[in-house]
Structures are given as structure tokens and as C-alpha cells.
Design an enzyme around this catalytic site. Structure first.
Site, mmCIF file in Angstrom:
data_model
loop_
_atom_site.group_PDB
_atom_site.id
_atom_site.type_symbol
_atom_site.label_atom_id
_atom_site.label_comp_id
_atom_site.label_asym_id
_atom_site.label_seq_id
_atom_site.Cartn_x
_atom_site.Cartn_y
_atom_site.Cartn_z
ATOM 1 N N SER A 125 14.287 38.697 -20.221
ATOM 2 C CA SER A 125 15.710 38.497 -20.496
ATOM 3 C C SER A 125 16.391 39.776 -20.953
ATOM 4 O O SER A 125 17.608 39.808 -21.097
ATOM 5 C CB SER A 125 15.886 37.424 -21.576
ATOM 6 O OG SER A 125 15.251 37.831 -22.777
ATOM 7 N N HIS A 146 15.151 35.242 -13.831
ATOM 8 C CA HIS A 146 15.419 34.910 -15.224
ATOM 9 C C HIS A 146 15.890 33.468 -15.365
ATOM 10 O O HIS A 146 17.032 33.132 -15.058
ATOM 11 C CB HIS A 146 16.468 35.870 -15.798
ATOM 12 C CG HIS A 146 16.774 35.620 -17.240
ATOM 13 N ND1 HIS A 146 18.021 35.826 -17.790
ATOM 14 C CD2 HIS A 146 16.002 35.154 -18.253
ATOM 15 C CE1 HIS A 146 17.999 35.512 -19.067
ATOM 16 N NE2 HIS A 146 16.782 35.092 -19.371
ATOM 17 N N GLU A 158 18.879 33.498 -12.804
ATOM 18 C CA GLU A 158 19.413 34.781 -12.354
ATOM 19 C C GLU A 158 18.369 35.480 -11.492
ATOM 20 O O GLU A 158 17.245 35.723 -11.948
ATOM 21 C CB GLU A 158 19.756 35.669 -13.558
ATOM 22 C CG GLU A 158 20.886 35.136 -14.417
ATOM 23 C CD GLU A 158 21.166 36.010 -15.629
ATOM 24 O OE1 GLU A 158 22.345 36.147 -15.996
ATOM 25 O OE2 GLU A 158 20.210 36.568 -16.208
ATOM 26 N N ASN A 196 23.563 37.180 -20.576
ATOM 27 C CA ASN A 196 23.462 37.802 -21.896
ATOM 28 C C ASN A 196 24.496 38.898 -22.090
ATOM 29 O O ASN A 196 24.987 39.115 -23.204
ATOM 30 C CB ASN A 196 22.052 38.348 -22.124
ATOM 31 C CG ASN A 196 21.042 37.236 -22.321
ATOM 32 O OD1 ASN A 196 21.405 36.125 -22.699
ATOM 33 N ND2 ASN A 196 19.779 37.518 -22.062
#
Length: 504
Positions: A125, A146, A158, A196
């Protein structure tokens, strides 16, 4: 070269059988794909397989799966006793802990075991995929995959492409994600990837407003929930994920983008991290938590104790929303200043002080009202320094008659909702512009990955693209801070009157 993800004998290796590894194995097996689990700990893979089967049987007991579904998925779960047993896998997904050296070593070992065309993916991540693949011979078949925790419930995945990743690999992993019943988005190999990175805006701007002393933690969270539709405000979210997790992540992204002002962390955030106040898990963070883990919330409501004013000067008499609010509250809207009634204004991007100075208003009687979002639930008001508190509260008492709760903050350009939403939207626009992901994928990822009520670019449309752009222009002018510079993606669409989601 290509890989047919729909082939009947497709096998996916999963290295690491913690919560994430188990979740990936579960959705793989339920997607009709053979999932081969490996763990460095002796017996770890077998234990993980048994745990997944128990979860599947529990779902069947609740009527969410049939016995046939369970039997089929269980038949797709296999265990590898050693890394070499992954030799026949078409894809291998790494799910070990976040350490670059460990991941590099593992990928090197995998490359020596699997076929040259086997796709190697990392579920990291935070670590650049390119840095993991750097020493490999076949970097073109390496990518990121991800997933989000808990994997069976979080639909997003992702697919991260590096400069070396071959197009066929990206296509194959997108297809794999769909077969696992996930929603894949293709993302560039940047710090924080998409979710993120995009998620930094709500936290950093909430922290900035609090750091400036404009509003309390509880006020910021309440406004974002009630007026903008977020399930949690930024401080509630930080306490939930853990300050021991989100503060280091903020720093990684800030460093990765070479100190871009939009990503600047807060010393207030660092102070909690240094004190070991990590949020819910420690019983204290931005909020305190009682013995049962319930949040102790000081509240965000301003409850005036004065008699409501009978009339209000509405300087923006053309603003139908503001006039309607006053009328529905039982007060008489005045288009001309009578010299004694509260003066209501509804600025976009400006603070009350700027409006008073520009328009020559009486600072003692002027009250700024934010009309952003769901004003039936909550209204935010602010005044300039030197305002008359009694006049302010007489205006607030009128507004509470509408049925909305009122939050009183210190004078702030863009209030809370405008600032927060504009910054979230602006970062989303920037990510689309620099090609981290398509505009559509940015919005998809943020709604699925963070449960946002709408994606960043859709949020710009919700605010009004021109209003969103104007808010940033005004805050940058007032504060002199480069963090509020509008993305060129947003600026062009504002000038042309287009939706923020309009592609290049």
C-alpha cells in the site's frame, strides 16, 4: 505475450496468509480460480485455508452462499508447502509485511521459481512497485495489485503499472480483478497510489483548519458529515485507522511528492503520534473514548439564548437560497440596511472580514452563512473580529428556526465545507491531470476505497466547478499559501463551464 485470465486451469499463488492474504484467496476461490496459499511460517497456509473454509461455511449458514458455492470455493483452495510449489501458477500475489528488503528478496526467489511469463504482483500500500522490481530480470511482468481490507467486502482493487510494466500484464490483472468480483482501476506508480494519495486531502485540510484555530475537531467532523454527506469527518477517520498508521503515511506521501504544499503534514498530528495517542486503539486520539470504546464528543452546536431578530438585512438579495432560508425561519428579509438588524452574507471562498471590507458593511452586525450542501441539517456561520455577539446570536436564533443545527466558527476563508470539499476536489483534478488515473477511475476509487459520498471530480461538480475554483483562488489570495493553488485541470473546466469530469 498475453495471459487468458478466463482459462479453466488458471492458478493464482498468494504468498502471505494474514488477513489480507486470506481475503485475496477467498475472493479468488469464489471467482472460480485456483488459489494456492503459501506462508513462510510452518503450517500457516493450512491454517489459513481452514479459516477461509470456516468463513465460507458461516456465510452459507446465513444464507449468503449455497452449499454448492462453499464446496466449489473449497475445491479451489490449495496449499503450497514450499515456495517451489508455486511453479505452475500463472499469477503470484505477494502479501507480506511492508519492508522493501523483504519484498525484493521474495520477488527474486519467485523469479527463480516461476515461468518467465508468470505475472508477479505486490499488494503493498505504500512501497513503489518499481523499487520492488528493480533488480529482477523480467521487470515487465511486475505490477501492483492493491486490495483493500477487508477484501471480501471492499470491492476496489488498484492495478498499479510501473514504467516497465507491459500493457498485457495490466490488461490481464484488470481481467483478474473482475473475475474476483472486484472493481479494478488502473493507477500510476506514485506515492500512495490513488486512494491513499487522494485521501490525504480531507485529513490535511481538516488539520489545517484546526491548526489555524478556526474550528474544533468536533465542529469540522460534524460539518463534513451533516452538510457534505461524509460517513465520518477527518478526525473520526484518523482515530479509526490509527494515528500510528496515518501520520507516517502522510509523511511518506509528502516526501514522495517533494514537499508539495498540498500534502503538508501538521505538527498537531505529529504531537499525538509522539504521545502515543493513536485513536480508538489507545483510548485517546483526536477524541477521548470511554471504557466501552464510545467516542466522547464535546459537540458542535451553537445554541443561542437570545430572542431571534424579527428582520435581517440580506445583502445578497439575489441569492434565492439565502432569502428563502430567512423567510422560512419567520424573519423579514430586508434588501436595504436599516442600521440595526443583523446583516447576512453568503461568501464563496472569502472570510467575513474580506466581505465587510470590500462592501463597506458594519462589522458589528455582519454574519456570514455557508450555504454549501445540506443546509436543512446544519448551517455554519462566522463573523469578523469585533462583531457584536448579541446581534450574531439574534441572527443564529433565526437560523435555528429553520430546523437546522448551527455551528459557529472563527472567521475563515471558505468556512469549513467549502475549504474541505474544494481541496478534495482539487487533488482529484490534479491526479487526473498528471495521469495517475483517468478521471472516471479517480472518482470510482475514492467512492469505493474510502466510502466518499461522491468522487473528487463529482464533488467539484456538486460544489459548482466555478465556485470550487473561485474558493481556491480566494483562499490562496487571502492566505498567500501555495497549497491552495488550483489545479490547471480544474481551472480550464471552470473557465469553459465544463464538468470537472470532462476528459482531455
Amino acid at each position: 505475450m498475453t495471459l487468458d485470465i478466463n482459462r479453466r486451469d488458471l492458478a493464482v499463488g498468494i504468498v502471505g496468509t494474514g488477513a489480507m492474504g486470506r481475503g485475496i484467496a477467498q475472493v479468488t476461490a469464489q471467482g472460480g480460480i485456483k488459489a494456492v496459499l503459501f506462508d513462510a511460517a510452518e503450517g500457516g497456509a493450512a491454517k489459513a485455508r481452514a479459516g477461509i473454509v470456516d468463513i465460507l461455511k458461516g456465510l452459507a449458514a446465513k444464507g449468503r452462499l449455497t452449499d454448492a458455492d462453499v464446496a466449489s470455493a473449497e475445491g479451489n483452495l490449495a496449499v503450497a508447502d514450499k515456495l517451489e510449489d508455486l511453479e505452475g501458477c500463472h499469477v503470484v500475489v505477494e502479501v507480506v509485511f511492508e519492508n522493501l528488503d523483504v519484498k525484493r528478496k521474495l520477488f527474486g526467489e519467485l523469479e527463480a521459481v516461476v515461468a518467465p511469463e508468470t505475472i508477479l504482483a505486490s499488494n503493498t500500500s505504500s512501497i513503489r512497485i518499481a523499487s520492488i522490481a528493480r533488480s529482477l530480470k523480467h521487470r515487465e511482468r511486475v505490477c501492483g495489485m492493491h486490495y483493500f481490507n477487508p477484501v471480501p467486502l471492499m470491492k476496489l482493487v488498484e492495478v498499479i503499472r510501473t514504467a516497465d510494466t507491459a500493457p498485457w500484464v495490466v490488461d490481464a490483472m484488470v481481467a483478474l480483478g473482475k473475475r474476483q468480483t472486484r472493481v479494478p482501476v488502473v493507477v500510476g506508480d506514485t506515492p500512495g497510489f490513488l486512494v491513499n494519495l487522494g485521501g490525504t486531502a480531507i485529513g490535511t485540510e481538516g488539520l489545517r483548519i484546526h491548526q489555524e484555530g478556526r474550528a474544533t475537531v468536533s465542529q469540522i467532523d460534524a460539518v463534513m458529515r451533516d452538510t457534505c454527506g461524509f460517513r465520518m469527518g477527518p478526525f473520526e477517520l484518523m482515530d479509526l485507522t490509527g494515528i500510528d498508521v496515518n501520520f507516517p503515511a502522510r509523511n511518506i506521501i509528502y516526501e514522495g511528492f517533494f514537499h508539495d504544499r498540498r500534502m503538508t503534514p501538521s505538527p498537531y498530528h505529529e504531537s499525538l503520534y509522539a504521545a502515543g495517542k493513536f485513536g480508538r486503539k489507545t483510548g485517546a486520539g483526536w477524541y477521548d473514548y470511554d471504557a466501552k470504546g464510545a467516542k466522547v464528543d464535546p459537540g458542535a452546536d451553537h445554541v443561542p439564548s437570545v430572542v431571534p431578530a424579527t428582520s435581517v438585512v440580506v445583502m445578497d438579495s439575489h441569492n434565492e437560497k439565502l432569502v428563502s432560508l430567512v423567510v422560512s425561519s419567520g424573519a423579514k428579509p430586508l434588501a436595504v440596511d436599516d442600521g440595526r438588524s443583523p446583516i447576512l452574507v453568503a461568501p464563496v471562498g472569502k472570510d467575513c472580514t474580506t466581505v465587510v471590507a470590500e462592501r463597506g458593511l458594519d462589522r458589528r452586525r455582519t454574519v456570514a452563512v455557508d450555504l454549501t450542501g445540506d443546509i436543512a441539517r446544519r448551517l455554519t456561520i462566522m463573523t469578523a473580529p469585533g462583531a457584536d455577539d448579541l446581534v450574531r446570536d439574534a441572527a443564529a436564533a433565526i437560523l435555528t428556526r429553520s430546523g437546522a443545527k448551527v455551528t459557529l466558527i472563527k472567521d475563515s476563508p471558505g468556512f469549513i465545507a467549502q475549504r474541505m470539499c474544494a481541496m478534495i476536489a482539487n487533488l482529484g483534478c490534479e491526479m487526473a491531470m498528471i495521469g495517475i488515473a483517468s478521471a472516471a477511475d479517480v472518482d470510482t476509487a475514492m467512492t469505493l476505497g474510502l466510502n466518499y459520498p461522491r468522487g473528487p471530480l463529482a464533488l467539484a461538480d456538486w460544489l459548482g466547478v466555478r465556485n470550487c475554483h473561485e474558493t481556491l483562488v480566494q483562499i490562496q489570495a487571502i492566505t498567500g499559501d501555495d497549497r491552495y493553488r488550483p489545479s490547471q485541470w480544474l481551472r480550464r473546466r471552470a473557465l469553459l463551464g465544463l464538468s470537472a469530469t470532462t476528459p482531455e
